[in-house]
Write a protein that holds these residues in place. Structure first.
Motif, PDB file in Angstrom:
ATOM      1  N   TYR A 197       0.793  -1.045   0.069  1.00  9.20           N
ATOM      2  CA  TYR A 197      -0.040   0.154   0.041  1.00  9.20           C
ATOM      3  C   TYR A 197       0.969   1.394  -0.045  1.00  9.20           C
ATOM      4  N   ILE A 198       1.987   1.238   0.713  1.00 15.46           N
ATOM      5  CA  ILE A 198       2.887   2.366   0.788  1.00 15.46           C
ATOM      6  C   ILE A 198       3.716   2.416  -0.387  1.00 15.46           C
ATOM      7  N   GLU A 199       4.242   1.416  -0.908  1.00 13.15           N
ATOM      8  CA  GLU A 199       5.133   1.489  -2.411  1.00 13.15           C
ATOM      9  C   GLU A 199       4.148   1.930  -3.354  1.00 13.15           C
ATOM     10  N   LYS A 200       2.781   1.619  -3.348  1.00 12.18           N
ATOM     11  CA  LYS A 200       2.015   2.096  -4.554  1.00 12.18           C
ATOM     12  C   LYS A 200       1.899   3.493  -4.603  1.00 12.18           C
ATOM     13  N   VAL A 201       1.953   4.316  -3.430  1.00 12.90           N
ATOM     14  CA  VAL A 201       1.948   5.692  -3.542  1.00 12.90           C
ATOM     15  C   VAL A 201       3.261   6.363  -4.110  1.00 12.90           C
ATOM     16  N   PHE A 202       4.232   5.443  -3.605  1.00  7.26           N
ATOM     17  CA  PHE A 202       5.671   5.961  -4.220  1.00  7.26           C
ATOM     18  C   PHE A 202       5.581   5.938  -5.563  1.00  7.26           C
ATOM     19  N   ARG A 203       5.028   4.923  -6.216  1.00  7.98           N
ATOM     20  CA  ARG A 203       5.136   4.574  -7.458  1.00  7.98           C
ATOM     21  C   ARG A 203       4.282   5.571  -8.312  1.00  7.98           C
ATOM     22  N   GLU A 204       3.457   6.126  -7.783  1.00 10.37           N
ATOM     23  CA  GLU A 204       2.521   7.073  -8.551  1.00 10.37           C
ATOM     24  C   GLU A 204       3.229   8.515  -8.994  1.00 10.37           C
ATOM     25  N   ASN A 205       4.371   8.858  -8.645  1.00 11.17           N
ATOM     26  CA  ASN A 205       5.187   9.914  -8.720  1.00 11.17           C
ATOM     27  C   ASN A 205       4.479  11.373  -8.803  1.00 11.17           C
ATOM     28  N   PHE A 206       3.909  11.510  -7.624  1.00  9.84           N
ATOM     29  CA  PHE A 206       3.462  12.724  -7.584  1.00  9.84           C
ATOM     30  C   PHE A 206       4.127  14.048  -7.901  1.00  9.84           C
ATOM     31  N   ASP A 207       3.699  15.011  -8.295  1.00 15.53           N
ATOM     32  CA  ASP A 207       4.470  15.990  -8.778  1.00 15.53           C
ATOM     33  C   ASP A 207       4.552  17.181  -7.503  1.00 15.53           C
TER      34      ASP A 207
ATOM     35  N   LEU B 163       4.521  18.073  -3.448  1.00 13.41           N
ATOM     36  CA  LEU B 163       4.906  17.050  -2.095  1.00 13.41           C
ATOM     37  C   LEU B 163       3.414  17.102  -1.286  1.00 13.41           C
ATOM     38  N   THR B 164       2.538  18.071  -1.472  1.00 12.19           N
ATOM     39  CA  THR B 164       1.162  17.933  -0.692  1.00 12.19           C
ATOM     40  C   THR B 164       0.350  16.796  -1.273  1.00 12.19           C
ATOM     41  N   GLU B 165       0.496  16.727  -2.410  1.00 17.46           N
ATOM     42  CA  GLU B 165      -0.441  15.310  -3.212  1.00 17.46           C
ATOM     43  C   GLU B 165       0.211  14.010  -2.565  1.00 17.46           C
ATOM     44  N   PHE B 166       1.476  14.118  -2.631  1.00 20.60           N
ATOM     45  CA  PHE B 166       2.212  12.532  -2.118  1.00 20.60           C
ATOM     46  C   PHE B 166       1.834  12.409  -0.751  1.00 20.60           C
ATOM     47  N   ASN B 167       2.036  13.534   0.126  1.00 20.16           N
ATOM     48  CA  ASN B 167       1.860  13.246   1.776  1.00 20.16           C
ATOM     49  C   ASN B 167       0.364  13.077   1.946  1.00 20.16           C
ATOM     50  N   LYS B 168      -0.437  13.660   1.290  1.00 21.96           N
ATOM     51  CA  LYS B 168      -1.913  13.476   1.419  1.00 21.96           C
ATOM     52  C   LYS B 168      -2.287  12.010   1.201  1.00 21.96           C
ATOM     53  N   GLU B 169      -1.894  11.584   0.124  1.00 18.67           N
ATOM     54  CA  GLU B 169      -2.181  10.132  -0.230  1.00 18.67           C
ATOM     55  C   GLU B 169      -1.641   9.115   0.899  1.00 18.67           C
ATOM     56  N   LEU B 170      -0.151   9.402   1.244  1.00 16.29           N
ATOM     57  CA  LEU B 170       0.086   8.571   2.224  1.00 16.29           C
ATOM     58  C   LEU B 170      -0.444   8.803   3.522  1.00 16.29           C
ATOM     59  N   LEU B 171      -0.890   9.860   3.894  1.00 18.74           N
ATOM     60  CA  LEU B 171      -1.627  10.055   5.111  1.00 18.74           C
ATOM     61  C   LEU B 171      -3.109   9.227   5.053  1.00 18.74           C
ATOM     62  N   THR B 172      -3.761   9.272   3.895  1.00 15.58           N
ATOM     63  CA  THR B 172      -4.750   8.575   3.926  1.00 15.58           C
ATOM     64  C   THR B 172      -4.611   7.193   4.042  1.00 15.58           C
ATOM     65  N   VAL B 173      -3.697   6.729   3.384  1.00 21.27           N
ATOM     66  CA  VAL B 173      -3.408   5.214   3.537  1.00 21.27           C
ATOM     67  C   VAL B 173      -3.068   4.776   5.005  1.00 21.27           C
ATOM     68  N   CYS B 174      -1.976   5.575   5.476  1.00 21.82           N
ATOM     69  CA  CYS B 174      -1.921   5.155   6.930  1.00 21.82           C
ATOM     70  C   CYS B 174      -3.059   5.107   7.908  1.00 21.82           C
ATOM     71  N   LEU B 175      -4.022   6.148   7.725  1.00 24.61           N
ATOM     72  CA  LEU B 175      -5.133   6.220   8.505  1.00 24.61           C
ATOM     73  C   LEU B 175      -6.084   4.889   8.277  1.00 24.61           C
ATOM     74  N   LYS B 176      -6.184   4.358   7.022  1.00 24.83           N
ATOM     75  CA  LYS B 176      -6.979   3.108   6.552  1.00 24.83           C
ATOM     76  C   LYS B 176      -5.822   2.084   7.272  1.00 24.83           C
ATOM     77  N   LEU B 177      -4.814   2.208   7.058  1.00 24.55           N
ATOM     78  CA  LEU B 177      -4.068   0.581   7.870  1.00 24.55           C
ATOM     79  C   LEU B 177      -4.359   0.927   9.246  1.00 24.55           C
ATOM     80  N   LEU B 178      -4.494   1.997   9.709  1.00 26.99           N
ATOM     81  CA  LEU B 178      -4.691   2.130  11.357  1.00 26.99           C
ATOM     82  C   LEU B 178      -5.927   2.027  11.717  1.00 26.99           C
TER      83      LEU B 178
END
Length: 206
Positions: free
Chosen positions: A101-111, A113-128
């Protein structure tokens, strides 16, 4: 209740303890970007040390809004970060379940920083298993009841100086000494479904 906060990169455990009892996170993306903060830095535990993963950005030296900060892909940071995470947690009990789940966000190559961080935050909330919505803070809406976390969680000061997080030791991979307040992925990879319970018990005034 809603809580206003900055947007961090794979935030430290303290951040999730702070937002634990809220229904909504309102991200302030209109602030001026600050260097050497959790906005582009996260800490993980390797065999012999705590490693800081830092995302290189473009334009971070000027007074520029966080929402406009771009990730610098001319530097090969992504593979360094992914290899670092794999090296640190590859043998953790829940790594194989959560890492994709984490790697998938990295591979999306967000332009941005906020888009990247927000997607990672959303994933972390779901996993938690935290049912907290993530939205952008609108300065024009002042009537909603909200807490303000901005400027509180600071990478340059110790968590113990704040009245949020009380480190509850859990089983980490390396060494005998527990290292508190690493990136939340340390908790997730090591404790899996128990992570939420650890957060609850880590509240300073729970």
């Amino acid at each position: 209740m809603a809580i206003i906060s900055e947007l961090f990169y794979l935030p430290p455990i303290e951040y999730f303890v702070a937002i634990l009892n809220e229904k909504e996170i309102l991200l302030d993306l209109n602030e001026n970007y600050q260097k050497q903060t959790y906005r582009n830095r996260a800490q993980i535990r390797l065999a012999n040390k705590v490693e800081t993963l830092s995302i290189p950005v473009i334009g971070g030296n000027k007074k520029i809004k966080t929402s406009q900060i771009k990730i610098d892909y001319s530097q090969k940071w992504m593979n360094v970060h992914l290899r670092g995470i794999q090296s640190a947690y590859g043998k953790a009990p829940f790594f194989e379940f959560y890492f994709p789940y984490i790697e998938k966000v990295f591979r999306e190559n967000f332009d941005l920083l906020t888009e990247f961080n927000k997607e990672l935050l959303t994933v972390c909330l779901k996993l938690l298993q935290l049912d907290i919505s993530v939205n952008t803070y609108d300065y024009g809406i002042e009537k909603i009841e909200k807490k303000d976390l901005r400027g509180v969680i600071n990478a340059k000061s110790a968590y113990s100086e704040r009245d949020i997080y009380e480190a509850l030791p859990y089983s980490q991979l390396f060494g005998l000494d527990f290292v508190p307040n690493l990136s939340v992925i340390d908790l997730l990879f090591c404790m899996g479904p128990e992570s939420k319970d650890i957060l609850i018990k880590s509240q300073k005034n729970h």
